[in-house]
Design a protein around this motif. Sequence first.
Motif: not given
Length: 253
Positions: A204, A228, A230, A233, A241-247
């Motif tokens: 990611v 994935v 993001i 970024r 980024d919360k999207n990195t964590r959520q992935a």
Amino acid sequence: MPEFVNAADGVPLAFERLGEGPAIVLVHGFGSSRLQNWKSTGWYGGLTEAGFSIVAMDCRGHGDSGKPHQPECYGHDRMAEDVISVMDGCGLSSALICGYSMGGFIALRLLAAHPERVIKLALAGVGETYLKDRITSPEARAALADALLTADKDSITDPRGKMFRAFADQPGKDRFALAACMRAMSPRLPPETLSRLQRPVLVVDGAQDDTAGAPEPLAAALADGHAVTIPGRDHMSAVGDKNTRQAVIAFFG
């Protein structure tokens, strides 16, 4: 306060444990620490709230761990064995592993040497440039180490050198230990080794991460790779980024 174990060569390794549930071992990026890379960016709370326990370690040369100044004390194979030492200290025979940037390089070495200790692997801040040896070549890492040590930081012209030096100049960091770590950075794993790694691996990266590059080529080089991206970024901002964590949470879930 962190806990400590000693590495095989006696270097003290700091780590902390939080939460309940399946264990994720967090391995931070170059010049960072468990607190800067993972706690301050929301990973501690995000992962524990998602039902995981975490083991967040400081790599040698970083954070609260020992900081030798000799390049021979580093290298990603040795630092992968440090992850094993921390896992052993926590009683973990295997775990989910998440590495950012340098931590991803170390995690790949860990997977290659000890696949039985890795359930799944998430790599963030590592991508296409890993396949091209752009950062891990001896010439590239020597140039970055020189940038870390030069007395006149205004003389640094390479943008990546400037970025690494600014990061290393933050309070509490040891530029001499970081330069030794940089000089000892291990070469990339060859494509034939990557293709034989049998554990699921998530790659990611930020869409604007020129340091790591795109995630898809590295994911494609792995036996069971997943990519994935993001949006919006770069190398320094994707980790927060919360999207990195959520992935990562979705992949490990």
